[in-house]
Design an enzyme around this catalytic site. Structure first.
Site, short mmCIF file in Angstrom:
data_model
loop_
_atom_site.label_atom_id
_atom_site.label_comp_id
_atom_site.label_asym_id
_atom_site.label_seq_id
_atom_site.Cartn_x
_atom_site.Cartn_y
_atom_site.Cartn_z
N CYS A 273 0.94 -1.01 0.03
CA CYS A 273 0.07 0.14 0.12
C CYS A 273 0.78 1.26 -0.01
O CYS A 273 1.70 1.42 0.75
CB CYS A 273 -0.96 -0.18 1.23
N CYS B 223 0.52 2.92 3.64
CA CYS B 223 0.68 2.34 4.87
C CYS B 223 1.71 1.30 4.80
O CYS B 223 1.95 0.66 5.90
CB CYS B 223 -0.50 2.31 5.57
N ASP C 177 21.70 -6.25 -16.22
CA ASP C 177 21.39 -7.38 -15.42
C ASP C 177 20.34 -8.38 -16.14
O ASP C 177 19.19 -7.90 -16.36
CB ASP C 177 21.05 -6.97 -14.14
#
Length: 450
Positions: A209, A212, A359
């Site tokens: 999220c 949060c 990479d």
């Protein structure tokens, strides 16, 4: 226009003419040359244009091409950078190359590299930002997805009056408060899925999220981290969608039929990810006042474009040349191959130059194991890192006896002739794709250029 800008414009146009009429190439040098004289020449070149910036990890080139095709129906000439040269010098070249044909409205639709959005926004003051998605891609250059989005946001902040047209199914795009008007689009396949509550697979990136850091949940997931997301901890959720795909009717590797609103649409290309690209283009078209009928007609006429599921016919074979550059994009291409009904041969080309990302570990995050290997009658691996691709294929369960290795383009083209199937899919990183197309052009298999 200042004297310096005028000289830069003349020098850039002259170099473009020479490169394209004498040397038959050059997509970024004229812009680079002009910028040496006037670093801000793009500002004068772009005066009077309503500019659409198309950016994000995957789908920029296809989405840009679709938007241009649609807007031409209503407004005529559209300035764009069709070669996919999407950094500042390539965009300057696009303006230098434009012939300024008569148009009902001066519109520029530009594919812009994520790290170049700020520089382009500063000089062009765009009217629209069309945001496709954010996935891990060339982490040696971009870093994590949040770093990539910061680069885009820094550009958007320079144009607070511009409209943001963004993929609402990507949680990152509604995470930053901006003063701009916002239009979100996404998939809404069934209302009854609102009762669903599940997480994405454990190896999916971008599922924390943004508010949060709790793990996001989904009512519906389309692919990767895209879908109807919500946070059970803080309540963050997908924004309201203005434009939606309501149904996927039919998919093949070379065609899509789907429903947006109450109408069916078709495009001549495969892959669920290309439905998102079409939805982005549709949303931009509606912003510019086009009707559903005009959009549908443009979709049906859309052409295959350079390297993005480009269709090549060679000695009785149907070759699909597809650019792959990160695990999410590659995964979706592999899923698309599983919609193929016929037997086919698969070619996988891997390079690790700067433009590809140095990479190559990302190939291990793609689901080669999930391919329907019974339909793949021959596997050919090549590119500078052919040994890495060959080893990855063996680990995925491919029969080494059906695998052919090539180390250069000439031998690859010879092997194409020997493949046992009519249908051939070539999955290639960017510089390997450029190299192969050049070799094919020299052998008159395709036309030179992009």
């Amino acid at each position: 226009m200042s004297l310096k800008s005028g000289i830069a414009k003349f020098a850039g146009k002259s170099s473009y003419w020479f490169l394209h009429n004498v040397l038959k190439g050059g997509t970024s040098f004229p812009g680079e040359f002009a910028m040496k004289i006037d670093p801000e020449v793009l500002s004068s070149l772009g005066q009077g244009y309503e500019t659409v910036i198309v950016t994000g990890t995957n789908g920029k080139t296809m989405t840009t091409a679709l938007i241009v095709e649609i807007l031409r129906k209503k407004y005529g000439d559209i300035l764009t950078n069709p070669s996919g040269s999407n950094m500042l010098q390539g965009i300057v070249t696009a303006f230098l190359a434009h012939k300024n044909k008569k148009a009902k409205r001066k519109i520029a639709v530009l594919e812009v590299d994520e790290a170049n959005v700020k520089m382009v926004s500063k000089l062009l003051h765009p009217s629209v930002f069309a945001l496709t998605n954010i996935f891990r891609d060339q982490m040696d250059r971009y870093g994590e997805i949040y770093t990539t989005y910061d680069k885009i946001v820094n550009g958007i902040k320079l144009a607070p009056d511009a409209t943001i047209i963004a993929n609402g199914d990507a949680s990152i795009f509604s995470s930053v408060k901006l003063p701009n008007k916002k239009i979100f689009y996404g998939f809404k396949l069934a209302d009854d899925k609102k009762e669903n509550d599940f997480k994405a697979p454990v190896n999916t990136d971008g599922v924390l999220c943004p508010r949060c850091d709790h793990i996001l949940h989904y009512h519906e997931r389309i692919y990767a981290n895209l879908g109807d997301f919500f946070c059970p901890n803080c309540g963050y959720h997908r924004p309201d969608l203005t434009y939606t795909v309501n149904k996927i009717i039919k998919q093949t590797p070379n065609s899509l039929k789907f429903q947006m609103g109450n109408r069916d649409y078709s495009i001549n290309i495969g892959g669920t990810y290309n439905i998102y690209n079409a939805l982005t283009a549709y949303s931009v078209a509606r912003y510019f006042g086009l009707t559903d009928d005009e959009v549908a007609q443009a979709f049906e006429e859309n052409k295959r474009i350079f390297g993005r599921q480009e269709l090549i016919k060679y000695n009785g074979k149907q070759i699909d040349l597809i650019l792959v550059k990160n695990p999410v994009g590659l995964d979706e291409v592999l899923h698309m191959l599983n919609t193929e009904k016929d037997n086919y041969s698969l070619v996988a080309l891997l390079n690790a130059n700067h433009a590809d990302g140095i990479d190559t570990s990302w190939i291990w995050d793609a689901d080669f194991e999930g391919l329907d290997k019974k339909k793949i009658k021959r596997l050919l691996v090549g590119g500078q890192r052919w040994h890495d691709m060959g080893f990855r294929s063996e680990v995925a369960g491919f029969d080494a006896g059906k695998m052919v290795t090539t180390t250069d383009d000439d031998s690859l083209i010879e092997e194409l002739d020997k493949l046992p199937t009519k249908k051939v899919y070539i999955l290639s990183t960017y510089t390997a794709l450029l190299s192969l197309r050049k070799a094919m052009a020299e052998k008159k298999i395709i036309k030179a250029g992009m």
